[in-house]
Scaffold this motif. Sequence first.
Motif, mmCIF file in Angstrom:
data_model
loop_
_atom_site.group_PDB
_atom_site.id
_atom_site.type_symbol
_atom_site.label_atom_id
_atom_site.label_comp_id
_atom_site.label_asym_id
_atom_site.label_seq_id
_atom_site.Cartn_x
_atom_site.Cartn_y
_atom_site.Cartn_z
ATOM 1 N N SER A 18 -38.246 -1.369 -7.788
ATOM 2 C CA SER A 18 -37.225 -1.473 -6.736
ATOM 3 C C SER A 18 -36.464 -2.792 -6.846
ATOM 4 O O SER A 18 -35.237 -2.814 -6.705
ATOM 5 N N ILE A 22 -32.407 -3.390 -7.389
ATOM 6 C CA ILE A 22 -31.613 -4.268 -6.519
ATOM 7 C C ILE A 22 -30.889 -5.308 -7.369
ATOM 8 O O ILE A 22 -29.699 -5.563 -7.180
ATOM 9 N N ASP A 87 -35.022 6.855 -2.612
ATOM 10 C CA ASP A 87 -34.398 5.560 -2.366
ATOM 11 C C ASP A 87 -32.997 5.588 -2.955
ATOM 12 O O ASP A 87 -32.812 6.029 -4.082
ATOM 13 N N ASP A 104 -32.882 -2.067 1.957
ATOM 14 C CA ASP A 104 -32.739 -2.524 0.567
ATOM 15 C C ASP A 104 -31.279 -2.611 0.152
ATOM 16 O O ASP A 104 -30.941 -3.382 -0.740
ATOM 17 N N VAL A 126 -40.008 -9.250 0.506
ATOM 18 C CA VAL A 126 -40.524 -7.926 0.805
ATOM 19 C C VAL A 126 -41.764 -8.115 1.666
ATOM 20 O O VAL A 126 -42.615 -8.947 1.346
ATOM 21 N N ILE A 137 -37.416 -5.128 3.402
ATOM 22 C CA ILE A 137 -36.904 -6.150 2.482
ATOM 23 C C ILE A 137 -35.651 -6.769 3.075
ATOM 24 O O ILE A 137 -34.877 -6.092 3.760
#
Length: 182
Positions: A18, A22, A87, A104, A126, A137
């Motif tokens: 993740s 990002i 996500d 996020d 996080v 986050i």
Amino acid sequence: MSTPRLDYYPAAGNIEDSIALIRRSVEESLKDGDVLVLTRQIVGDCPSRDDMCEMRAVFDWTRRNIRYTYDPVGMWNARKRGFSQIDVFATARRIIESRGADCDESGATLMTVFGKFLGHPTAVRVVGFAPDSWDHIYTLWGAPRENPTTWIPMDPTLPIPDAGPGIEPLPPYVKRSRDWLI
């Protein structure tokens, strides 16, 4: 209106994946001159070099213009007896255009891009609300810019009416946390 295809990612529980997504969204966003112009417009009424004014202006703009929106729910998985988790990771432009994002996207990607465009070192934090989970986050902006000794939480997704820069979830709610420089 032509809308590009979205890239969905199964929610894996692997926080490193993740964070990599990002980072990719932030890196792509930092090439977008329109987002740079918007960032400068957001802080246009702040005195030069007034970090707190910039933080407040960006935070307030994001709260006014980006609605917290949950990620989509995937298809029913009979084997797991539940819906799959998805996500969405978007660039700053897509977040701004859609006017909706979850933590996020808004709390991490967008706030990181705004901070970087204003010259702030950034990190993401996080946090887990249980010892074995990662649940939330948000971005941290370093101050002073040249050699940060303080990291200011920038979490516009908190459901607290008077929230602002410096407000973040704390124990006893947070059971674990980890920071990544972005």
